[in-house]
Design an enzyme around this catalytic site. Structure first.
Site, PDB file in Angstrom:
ATOM      1  N   ASP A  13      17.755  19.349  14.566  1.00 11.86           N
ATOM      2  CA  ASP A  13      17.505  19.378  16.015  1.00 11.86           C
ATOM      3  C   ASP A  13      16.109  19.869  16.373  1.00 11.86           C
ATOM      4  OD1 ASP A  13      20.147  18.553  16.336  1.00 11.86           O
ATOM      5  OD2 ASP A  13      20.869  20.622  16.403  1.00 11.86           O
ATOM      6  N   LYS A  16      13.118  15.489  16.255  1.00 10.16           N
ATOM      7  CA  LYS A  16      12.692  14.326  15.465  1.00 10.16           C
ATOM      8  C   LYS A  16      12.714  13.044  16.297  1.00 10.16           C
ATOM      9  CE  LYS A  16      15.967  15.442  12.533  1.00 10.16           C
ATOM     10  NZ  LYS A  16      16.332  16.787  13.007  1.00 10.16           N
ATOM     11  N   LYS A  18      12.411  12.533  19.536  1.00 10.07           N
ATOM     12  CA  LYS A  18      11.307  12.443  20.495  1.00 10.07           C
ATOM     13  C   LYS A  18      10.030  11.979  19.803  1.00 10.07           C
ATOM     14  CE  LYS A  18       7.846  14.890  22.965  1.00 10.07           C
ATOM     15  NZ  LYS A  18       7.337  15.817  23.943  1.00 10.07           N
ATOM     16  N   GLY A  40      22.034  13.672  15.919  1.00 12.35           N
ATOM     17  CA  GLY A  40      21.914  13.336  17.345  1.00 12.35           C
ATOM     18  C   GLY A  40      20.444  13.463  17.685  1.00 12.35           C
ATOM     19  N   HIS A  41      19.766  12.345  17.856  1.00 15.67           N
ATOM     20  CA  HIS A  41      18.322  12.349  18.099  1.00 15.67           C
ATOM     21  C   HIS A  41      18.060  11.946  19.544  1.00 15.67           C
ATOM     22  CE1 HIS A  41      17.368  11.868  13.525  1.00 15.67           C
ATOM     23  NE2 HIS A  41      18.097  12.926  13.814  1.00 15.67           N
ATOM     24  N   GLN A 222      18.934  15.698  10.143  1.00 14.72           N
ATOM     25  CA  GLN A 222      19.178  17.116   9.815  1.00 14.72           C
ATOM     26  C   GLN A 222      17.831  17.807   9.538  1.00 14.72           C
ATOM     27  OE1 GLN A 222      21.545  14.673   7.966  1.00 14.72           O
ATOM     28  NE2 GLN A 222      22.321  14.828  10.034  1.00 14.72           N
ATOM     29  N   THR A 237      24.487  20.117   4.740  1.00 13.26           N
ATOM     30  CA  THR A 237      25.072  18.795   4.869  1.00 13.26           C
ATOM     31  C   THR A 237      25.161  18.179   3.468  1.00 13.26           C
ATOM     32  OG1 THR A 237      25.031  16.752   6.164  1.00 13.26           O
ATOM     33  CG2 THR A 237      22.897  17.532   5.325  1.00 13.26           C
ATOM     34  N   THR A 299      27.749  17.239  19.082  1.00 11.13           N
ATOM     35  CA  THR A 299      29.049  17.886  19.303  1.00 11.13           C
ATOM     36  C   THR A 299      29.090  18.723  20.581  1.00 11.13           C
ATOM     37  OG1 THR A 299      28.313  19.772  18.006  1.00 11.13           O
ATOM     38  CG2 THR A 299      29.508  18.062  16.821  1.00 11.13           C
ATOM     39  N   ARG A 301      28.156  21.661  20.853  1.00 13.42           N
ATOM     40  CA  ARG A 301      28.340  23.081  20.525  1.00 13.42           C
ATOM     41  C   ARG A 301      27.086  23.886  20.860  1.00 13.42           C
ATOM     42  NH1 ARG A 301      29.865  22.919  14.278  1.00 13.42           N
ATOM     43  NH2 ARG A 301      28.354  21.233  14.344  1.00 13.42           N
ATOM     44  N   PRO A 302      27.250  25.154  21.325  1.00  9.20           N
ATOM     45  CA  PRO A 302      26.052  25.971  21.558  1.00  9.20           C
ATOM     46  C   PRO A 302      25.323  26.203  20.239  1.00  9.20           C
ATOM     47  CG  PRO A 302      28.063  27.208  22.082  1.00  9.20           C
ATOM     48  CD  PRO A 302      28.504  25.850  21.618  1.00  9.20           C
ATOM     49  N   ARG A 303      23.995  26.078  20.259  1.00 11.41           N
ATOM     50  CA  ARG A 303      23.241  26.341  19.033  1.00 11.41           C
ATOM     51  C   ARG A 303      22.912  27.824  18.957  1.00 11.41           C
ATOM     52  NH1 ARG A 303      19.289  21.400  20.536  1.00 11.41           N
ATOM     53  NH2 ARG A 303      20.553  19.677  19.790  1.00 11.41           N
TER      54      ARG A 303
HETATM   55  P1  GDP Z   1      16.562  15.921  16.705  1.00  6.40           P
HETATM   56  O1  GDP Z   1      17.961  15.926  16.182  1.00  6.40           O
HETATM   57  O2  GDP Z   1      15.589  16.551  15.760  1.00  6.40           O
HETATM   58  O3  GDP Z   1      16.100  14.570  17.156  1.00  6.40           O
HETATM   59  O4  GDP Z   1      16.584  16.862  18.003  1.00  6.40           O
HETATM   60  P2  GDP Z   1      17.708  16.878  19.164  1.00  6.40           P
HETATM   61  O5  GDP Z   1      17.541  15.690  20.002  1.00  6.40           O
HETATM   62  O6  GDP Z   1      19.059  17.133  18.591  1.00  6.40           O
HETATM   63  O7  GDP Z   1      17.327  18.215  19.902  1.00  6.40           O
HETATM   64  C1  GDP Z   1      16.076  18.421  20.479  1.00  6.40           C
HETATM   65  C2  GDP Z   1      16.271  18.711  21.968  1.00  6.40           C
HETATM   66  O8  GDP Z   1      15.097  19.263  22.492  1.00  6.40           O
HETATM   67  C3  GDP Z   1      16.545  17.462  22.790  1.00  6.40           C
HETATM   68  O9  GDP Z   1      17.353  17.799  23.881  1.00  6.40           O
HETATM   69  C4  GDP Z   1      15.163  17.059  23.262  1.00  6.40           C
HETATM   70  O10 GDP Z   1      15.178  16.300  24.479  1.00  6.40           O
HETATM   71  C5  GDP Z   1      14.536  18.408  23.497  1.00  6.40           C
HETATM   72  N1  GDP Z   1      13.091  18.505  23.286  1.00  6.40           N
HETATM   73  C6  GDP Z   1      12.321  17.854  22.380  1.00  6.40           C
HETATM   74  N2  GDP Z   1      11.044  18.321  22.450  1.00  6.40           N
HETATM   75  C7  GDP Z   1      11.023  19.247  23.410  1.00  6.40           C
HETATM   76  C8  GDP Z   1      10.001  20.106  23.924  1.00  6.40           C
HETATM   77  O11 GDP Z   1       8.860  20.118  23.491  1.00  6.40           O
HETATM   78  N3  GDP Z   1      10.381  20.976  24.926  1.00  6.40           N
HETATM   79  C9  GDP Z   1      11.642  21.025  25.420  1.00  6.40           C
HETATM   80  N4  GDP Z   1      11.910  21.899  26.378  1.00  6.40           N
HETATM   81  N5  GDP Z   1      12.619  20.237  24.954  1.00  6.40           N
HETATM   82  C10 GDP Z   1      12.319  19.370  23.949  1.00  6.40           C
HETATM   83  P1  IMO Z   2      20.025  16.143  13.525  1.00  2.00           P
HETATM   84  O1  IMO Z   2      19.611  14.906  12.758  1.00  2.00           O
HETATM   85  C1  IMO Z   2      21.827  20.119  13.368  1.00  2.00           C
HETATM   86  C2  IMO Z   2      25.051  20.726  10.458  1.00  2.00           C
HETATM   87  C3  IMO Z   2      26.453  20.958  10.981  1.00  2.00           C
HETATM   88  C4  IMO Z   2      27.007  21.828   9.879  1.00  2.00           C
HETATM   89  C5  IMO Z   2      26.376  21.243   8.620  1.00  2.00           C
HETATM   90  C6  IMO Z   2      27.275  20.254   7.888  1.00  2.00           C
HETATM   91  O2  IMO Z   2      20.419  15.896  14.919  1.00  2.00           O
HETATM   92  O3  IMO Z   2      18.997  17.207  13.351  1.00  2.00           O
HETATM   93  P2  IMO Z   2      28.033  17.755   8.369  1.00  2.00           P
HETATM   94  O4  IMO Z   2      28.751  17.158   9.551  1.00  2.00           O
HETATM   95  O5  IMO Z   2      26.708  17.139   8.093  1.00  2.00           O
HETATM   96  O6  IMO Z   2      28.898  17.823   7.154  1.00  2.00           O
HETATM   97  O7  IMO Z   2      27.773  19.282   8.801  1.00  2.00           O
HETATM   98  O8  IMO Z   2      25.209  20.581   9.054  1.00  2.00           O
HETATM   99  N1  IMO Z   2      24.403  19.492  10.951  1.00  2.00           N
HETATM  100  C7  IMO Z   2      23.405  19.465  11.847  1.00  2.00           C
HETATM  101  N2  IMO Z   2      22.838  20.475  12.544  1.00  2.00           N
HETATM  102  N3  IMO Z   2      21.364  18.857  13.501  1.00  2.00           N
HETATM  103  C8  IMO Z   2      21.895  17.846  12.786  1.00  2.00           C
HETATM  104  O9  IMO Z   2      21.384  16.604  12.772  1.00  2.00           O
HETATM  105  C9  IMO Z   2      23.011  18.130  11.946  1.00  2.00           C
HETATM  106  N4  IMO Z   2      23.786  17.371  11.138  1.00  2.00           N
HETATM  107  C10 IMO Z   2      24.623  18.222  10.527  1.00  2.00           C
HETATM  108  O10 IMO Z   2      26.436  21.606  12.226  1.00  2.00           O
HETATM  109  O11 IMO Z   2      26.527  23.140  10.016  1.00  2.00           O
HETATM  110 MG    MG Z   3      19.875  16.557  16.766  1.00  5.07          MG
END
Ligand code: GDP
Ligand code: IMO
Ligand code: MG
Length: 428
Positions: A13, A16, A18, A40-41, A222, A237, A299, A301-303
């Site tokens: 998270d 990636k 973005k 979840g990207h 991840q 993972t 999911t 869930r709170p990070r």
């Molecule tokens: P990924 O899994 O690495 O693609 O990241 P996620 O999408 O799961 O989580 C990143 C979150 O941060 C998303 O809600 C994005 O919209 C948000 N985000 C990305 N870059 C920034 C930033 O520079 N500032 C803020 N406030 N939010 C961001």
């Molecule tokens: P992105 O690509 C954050 C975490 C789960 C759990 C562990 C194992 O959005 O960054 P799994 O379902 O893979 O067997 O879960 O890995 N996890 C992630 N945490 N971002 C993710 O993907 C994740 N994918 C799996 O929360 O702790």
């Molecule tokens: Mg994500």
């Protein structure tokens, strides 16, 4: 031409989605190399927010081939929903999306097994996304898996039934109650849909692209601290999230790699169970979660939130041979008077180290922090590096000096446009 790899250096998270979307116009191909619907990207542009799970984050850019590599595990049911959710955008899936025949399929019973194993583990559970990731990779390694390419053979039903039987056996053994009738019907309908898409020998496609002097951006899922080998095992993972995973997950040889973009948040988050040395259990952690909107994109869930962890960042940079660091979510720290960075861990015997011990689960370390003055100003509208407040520049320089890799991009908000590039270093 070359392959550049973008991957997360923390616990996922990092942002990636973005940045892949932001960089994609400079490439002809964007390719995901591991993971599956656990990812979840999030992408934001033109007032739209979209979350991708299995489809590469180049899909919104025109004239780019998006490849789902052999290293992924694909849930056809989730996949169909994902494609449906793109229907309001003008995306030509037939022309722009290709799926490796060697990627593995997630069955509904893989998801049930994920739940069953978590239940058996009780308070030792991984906190998985329950998307069936672990059991599907388990079957891949155990040489029982069902692959996308099997859909095109007359052996599909036979292999599917054999795997289903094995899963029912296991679920019974694990004493897990279930009713998979409806889900199995949905699965069979979804695989029919999948069969109608471009199923390809993507390793050939990618190597042909390189021969044709095209540029490829490989998109990780991840983060390095969730890597099956180098993460905080067993709280990881089930795939190699590091740079090596891009090679096996796409079928590309190492000499083609040029840049490795290592992406990290200006602080840390983690979702699910497992060690997190800099986790904040106080109101500062709460602030980070609130301002950063730190809730899982898959999911909900709170990070868990905490300060930046330099030993972990250095470790991930080393494992991946990162050539450029990209720092995300700097804006989330705007209002903090004091910002901390963990520079070392204090080991149980009192000694200090900036290396990761064998197992953070059993060896309890105490973070040693260095304090920084916050910039306490909005970053909105800033597009140039030298517009950034001096305290933020100092924060950036400290990290660069410690990790010994330049930070060439700073993200100041979720939108595509909220991105600051360091001029002297080209991003490609
Ligand atoms: P990924 O899994 O690495 O693609 O990241 P996620 O999408 O799961 O989580 C990143 C979150 O941060 C998303 O809600 C994005 O919209 C948000 N985000 C990305 N870059 C920034 C930033 O520079 N500032 C803020 N406030 N939010 C961001
Ligand atoms: P992105 O690509 C954050 C975490 C789960 C759990 C562990 C194992 O959005 O960054 P799994 O379902 O893979 O067997 O879960 O890995 N996890 C992630 N945490 N971002 C993710 O993907 C994740 N994918 C799996 O929360 O702790
Ligand atoms: Mg994500």
């Amino acid at each position: 031409m070359a392959v550049n790899i973008l991957l997360g250096l923390q616990w996922g998270d990092e942002g990636k989605g973005k940045i892949v979307d932001y960089l994609a116009p400079q490439y002809q191909v964007v390719a995901r190399f591991q993971g599956g619907p656990n990812a979840g990207h999030t992408l934001e542009f033109d007032g739209i927010k979209h979350v991708l799970h299995q489809i590469p984050s180049g899909i919104f850019r025109s004239n780019i081939k998006n490849i789902i590599g052999n290293g992924l595990v694909i849930d056809p049911i989730v996949f169909k929903k994902e494609i449906d959710s793109l229907s309001s955008f003008q995306i030509n899936i037939k022309e722009n999306l290709f799926i490796s025949k060697k990627a593995h399929l997630i069955l509904p019973t893989h998801r049930l097994l994920d739940q069953a194993y978590e239940k058996v583990k009780g308070d030792k559970k991984i906190g998985s996304t329950l998307r069936g990731i672990g059991p599907t990779y388990q079957n891949k390694i155990g040489r029982l898996g069902l692959r996308v390419g099997d859909l095109e053979t007359d052996k599909f039903q036979e292999k599917y039934q054999a795997l289903l039987k094995e899963h029912h056996h296991l679920l019974k053994y694990l004493d897990f109650e279930y009713d998979d009738v409806q889900a199995n019907k949905e699965f069979l309908a979804a695989v029919e849909f999948l069969r109608s898409l471009n199923l390809a020998d993507t390793e050939y496609m990618l190597n042909d692209s390189l021969q044709a002097k095209e540029s490829i951006l490989a998109e990780g899922a991840q983060g390095s601290m969730l890597d099956i080998d180098f993460g905080s095992y067993p709280y990881v993972t089930s795939s190699n999230t590091i740079v090596a995973g891009a090679l096996t997950g796409l079928g590309i040889a190492p000499q083609h790699i040029k840049e490795v973009f290592g992406i990290f948040k200006a602080y840390c988050t983690r979702v699910g169970e497992g060690p997190f040395p800099t986790e904040l259990h106080d109101e500062q952690g709460e602030e980070l979660r609130k301002i950063g909107r730190e809730f899982g994109a898959t999911t909900g869930r709170p990070r868990r939130c905490g300060w930046l962890d330099l030993p972990a960042l250095k470790y991930a940079t080393m494992l991946n041979g990162v050539t450029q660091l990209l720092m995300m979510k700097a804006d989330v720290l705007n209002d903090f008077e004091e910002i901390k960075i963990c520079t070392h861990y204090q080991m149980p015997d009192g000694s200090l180290t900036d290396r990761l011990p064998f197992c953070l689960n059993d060896i309890k370390v105490k973070p040693v922090y260095q304090s920084f003055k916050g910039w306490q100003t909005s970053l909105q509208g800033m597009r140039e590096f030298d517009e950034l407040p001096k305290e933020l520049i100092e924060y950036i320089s400290f990290i660069e000096d410690a990790v010994k890799v330049p930070i060439t991009l700073v993200s100041t908000g979720p939108d595509r446009t909220e991105t600051v590039l360091k001029k002297e270093i080209a991003i490609k």
